[in-house]
Design an enzyme around this catalytic site. Sequence first.
Site, mmCIF file in Angstrom:
data_model
loop_
_atom_site.group_PDB
_atom_site.id
_atom_site.type_symbol
_atom_site.label_atom_id
_atom_site.label_comp_id
_atom_site.label_asym_id
_atom_site.label_seq_id
_atom_site.Cartn_x
_atom_site.Cartn_y
_atom_site.Cartn_z
ATOM 1 N N GLU A 182 -3.206 -5.234 -11.962
ATOM 2 C CA GLU A 182 -4.077 -5.725 -10.889
ATOM 3 C C GLU A 182 -3.984 -4.754 -9.718
ATOM 4 O O GLU A 182 -2.905 -4.537 -9.153
ATOM 5 C CB GLU A 182 -3.674 -7.137 -10.447
ATOM 6 N N ASP B 44 -11.563 -3.701 -0.870
ATOM 7 C CA ASP B 44 -12.170 -3.452 0.450
ATOM 8 C C ASP B 44 -13.595 -2.932 0.260
ATOM 9 O O ASP B 44 -13.800 -1.970 -0.487
ATOM 10 C CB ASP B 44 -11.325 -2.431 1.210
ATOM 11 N N LYS C 168 -19.744 0.813 5.593
ATOM 12 C CA LYS C 168 -20.482 1.936 6.211
ATOM 13 C C LYS C 168 -20.685 3.050 5.194
ATOM 14 O O LYS C 168 -19.742 3.403 4.477
ATOM 15 C CB LYS C 168 -19.688 2.499 7.393
ATOM 16 N N ASP D 90 -17.303 -10.276 -2.528
ATOM 17 C CA ASP D 90 -18.118 -11.194 -1.713
ATOM 18 C C ASP D 90 -19.170 -10.393 -0.942
ATOM 19 O O ASP D 90 -19.766 -10.892 -0.005
ATOM 20 C CB ASP D 90 -17.227 -11.951 -0.708
ATOM 21 N N GLU E 94 -11.043 -14.492 -0.823
ATOM 22 C CA GLU E 94 -12.206 -15.245 -1.291
ATOM 23 C C GLU E 94 -12.355 -16.553 -0.515
ATOM 24 O O GLU E 94 -13.470 -16.949 -0.173
ATOM 25 C CB GLU E 94 -12.018 -15.546 -2.781
HETATM 26 C C1 SAM Z 1 -9.505 -7.158 0.712
HETATM 27 S S1 SAM Z 1 -7.898 -7.196 0.071
HETATM 28 C C2 SAM Z 1 -7.985 -8.373 -1.266
HETATM 29 C C3 SAM Z 1 -6.603 -8.887 -1.653
HETATM 30 C C4 SAM Z 1 -6.595 -9.938 -2.764
HETATM 31 N N1 SAM Z 1 -7.056 -9.373 -4.023
HETATM 32 C C5 SAM Z 1 -7.415 -11.138 -2.378
HETATM 33 O O1 SAM Z 1 -8.523 -11.294 -2.917
HETATM 34 O O2 SAM Z 1 -6.940 -11.915 -1.540
HETATM 35 C C6 SAM Z 1 -7.830 -5.672 -0.774
HETATM 36 C C7 SAM Z 1 -6.391 -5.337 -1.152
HETATM 37 O O3 SAM Z 1 -6.419 -4.196 -1.991
HETATM 38 C C8 SAM Z 1 -5.356 -3.344 -1.609
HETATM 39 N N2 SAM Z 1 -5.692 -1.998 -2.087
HETATM 40 C C9 SAM Z 1 -6.847 -1.328 -1.902
HETATM 41 N N3 SAM Z 1 -6.808 -0.141 -2.526
HETATM 42 C C10 SAM Z 1 -5.593 -0.068 -3.132
HETATM 43 C C11 SAM Z 1 -4.951 0.914 -3.911
HETATM 44 N N4 SAM Z 1 -5.548 2.083 -4.195
HETATM 45 N N5 SAM Z 1 -3.710 0.663 -4.340
HETATM 46 C C12 SAM Z 1 -3.091 -0.482 -4.050
HETATM 47 N N6 SAM Z 1 -3.644 -1.466 -3.318
HETATM 48 C C13 SAM Z 1 -4.880 -1.249 -2.856
HETATM 49 C C14 SAM Z 1 -5.261 -3.507 -0.103
HETATM 50 O O4 SAM Z 1 -4.001 -3.140 0.391
HETATM 51 C C15 SAM Z 1 -5.520 -5.006 0.036
HETATM 52 O O5 SAM Z 1 -4.321 -5.751 -0.029
#
Ligand code: SAM
Length: 232
Positions: A67, A142, A146, A178, A213
């Site tokens: 994941e 994320d 932009k 989303d 979410e």
């Molecule tokens: C918007 S959050 C969503 C977290 C979780 N999946 C949720 O839905 O609550 C995106 C997460 O992905 C992690 N993330 C993004 N790119 C990553 C990467 N290349 N390696 C590890 N974590 C990453 C960020 O640190 C963040 O915790």
Amino acid sequence: MSGERSRGLPHSGALRPGIRTFKPRRSRITRRAEAALVTRTDLVIPWSDAPLAFRDHWGAGIPVVVEIGCGDGRATLGMAQEDPGIGVWAVDVHTPGLGTLLADVTDADITNVRVSEGDALAILETMVPPHSLAGVRSFFPDPWPKARHHKRRLVQPAILDLVRSRLQVGGFWHLATDWQEYADAMAECFDAERHWSGGIVERPADRPVTHYESRALREGRTITDLIYRTVA
Ligand SMILES: C[S@@+](CC[C@H](N)C(=O)[O-])C[C@H]1O[C@@H](n2cnc3c(N)ncnc32)[C@H](O)[C@@H]1O
């Protein structure tokens, strides 16, 4: 594990130097999460420059799912509990979330979850043997809305190639977002690649509502799940 930072974390060659798919963020860590990070190091897979032998962590013949960006691990926990026959490897750069997941895994007595702190793309590239994974999950990556930040998006051709190179043929990548424009861009990106097949699906009943979410739902946004599989 130490506090979140991107400097010093191994980087993947799939993206230009300095480009990361995550945002640097700091948030408070609970005592419970902090304690779990200290007591459950048996569940933490540290960075290694060599590919991992999955059997050393999950046992021989167990399918492994990575994941990318597990956050506080709400989905990780539910899906690992639902399917104890798979090995779940949860990766994030966000240390407090990993601590929460380790505490929850301990309380629920779950044995098939392991966690790593770091850039999941570097971990895929260096620690995951080619064509070894049953699946990859990325829930609410994320969105980088932009245009000038689209180069930071998780779903882009170079990362599709990296993920595909680590999946068994027929392995899956399950995503959810989303952000409608990102959902459309994801579908367009996969559909342009002949080695992937799949598309937008109804939300699978076994996917728990994640932390991000639940906020998106409160704010009235629509959720899109996508599942793609690799084809030879
Ligand atoms: C918007 S959050 C969503 C977290 C979780 N999946 C949720 O839905 O609550 C995106 C997460 O992905 C992690 N993330 C993004 N790119 C990553 C990467 N290349 N390696 C590890 N974590 C990453 C960020 O640190 C963040 O915790």
